[in-house]
Enzyme design. Structure first.
Site, PDB file in Angstrom:
ATOM      1  N   GLN A  65       0.828  -1.212   0.000  1.00  0.00           N
ATOM      2  CA  GLN A  65       0.000   0.000   0.000  1.00  0.00           C
ATOM      3  C   GLN A  65       0.857   1.254   0.000  1.00  0.00           C
ATOM      4  O   GLN A  65       0.914   1.964  -0.991  1.00  0.00           O
ATOM      5  CB  GLN A  65      -0.964   0.000   1.178  1.00  0.00           C
ATOM      6  CG  GLN A  65      -1.986   1.125   1.095  1.00  0.00           C
ATOM      7  CD  GLN A  65      -3.185   0.900   2.004  1.00  0.00           C
ATOM      8  OE1 GLN A  65      -3.396  -0.192   2.525  1.00  0.00           O
ATOM      9  NE2 GLN A  65      -3.987   1.933   2.189  1.00  0.00           N
ATOM     10  N   ASP A  66       1.531   1.542   1.114  1.00  0.00           N
ATOM     11  CA  ASP A  66       2.422   2.704   1.121  1.00  0.00           C
ATOM     12  C   ASP A  66       3.642   2.395   1.976  1.00  0.00           C
ATOM     13  O   ASP A  66       3.673   1.406   2.697  1.00  0.00           O
ATOM     14  CB  ASP A  66       1.706   3.985   1.577  1.00  0.00           C
ATOM     15  CG  ASP A  66       1.273   3.963   3.032  1.00  0.00           C
ATOM     16  OD1 ASP A  66       1.072   2.854   3.581  1.00  0.00           O
ATOM     17  OD2 ASP A  66       1.129   5.041   3.629  1.00  0.00           O
TER      18      ASP A  66
END
Length: 231
Positions: free
Chosen positions: A73-74
């Site tokens: 995701q990040d």
């Protein structure tokens, strides 16, 4: 307003990927990412990973060698963790809980002893693109760059790889990653879905056997399987 242009020759990304993504680098959304990045730097905001590692996933994984995409995701938002590879942390950094579960699954699936290092660079060099959907984050603020436009960039990469390559494996862990399935042509590629490896997620990651399934598929399409041992 001053017009922002990007000289892609100065972007720290290997030539094969630079050419592959040339059109994306010139699109309005990417110019906005650059603008927000420069504004943050000018305000002395700490951003992870360091600038020279933002495109590390591409620099370690040659485009012509790509076999597998593992979508995160990040980046990690604590100091010394983010290195531009999804789920990976540098050597001598404590292994995060999600990566611990990935290593547990490797042991369950392929009898690989859990590694002492969380550096997944050896996977990347064999053709595993460890791609975060969002490529930067402000220190100590999870998902702080989720509105910058990075998802448009990573979505374009997934879609372009799906269209222009064949016989790839896409590992989608958790609902966020599973939502990217619509970008992938499942008649050309293997899509493997499971729960997120985070201990906070509901059960469903441990026992997924994605690593052996990926290697079986690679052999079936005439590609060299991945050595999942951490080097």
């Amino acid at each position: 307003m001053e017009e922002i242009t990007i000289n892609i020759d100065k972007i720290k990304i290997n030539d094969d990927w630079k050419e592959f993504l040339r059109d994306e680098f010139q699109k309005k959304y990417f110019l906005e990412i650059k603008k927000q990045y420069l504004n943050a730097i000018n305000q002395n905001i700490v951003i992870y990973p360091p600038a020279n590692l933002i495109f590390n996933a591409f620099n370690l994984c040659p485009l012509k060698e790509i076999k597998i995409i593992i979508l995160g995701q990040d980046p990690y938002h604590q100091p010394n963790q983010a290195m531009g590879l999804s789920f990976s942390v540098p050597k001598n950094v404590k292994i995060p809980p999600s990566l611990n579960n990935i290593f547990k699954e490797l042991q369950n699936d392929l009898n690989i002893t859990p590694a002492k290092s969380g550096d997944l660079s050896s996977w990347a060099k064999q053709g595993v693109l460890l791609l975060n959907s969002i490529l930067s984050v402000e220190a100590n603020k999870a998902a702080s760059h989720s509105s910058w436009g990075w998802q448009e960039f990573s979505d374009a990469i997934i879609h372009k790889l799906s269209n222009e390559k064949s016989g790839l494996v896409f590992m989608l862990w958790g609902n966020y990653a599973k939502n990217k399935e619509i970008l992938i042509d499942n008649t050309k590629h293997l899509i493997l879905k499971a729960a997120h490896p985070s201990p906070l997620a509901r059960t469903g990651f441990l026992g997924c056997k994605h690593f052996s399934k990926a290697n079986e598929f690679l052999k079936k399409v005439g590609k060299i399987p991945i050595d999942w041992k951490i080097v």
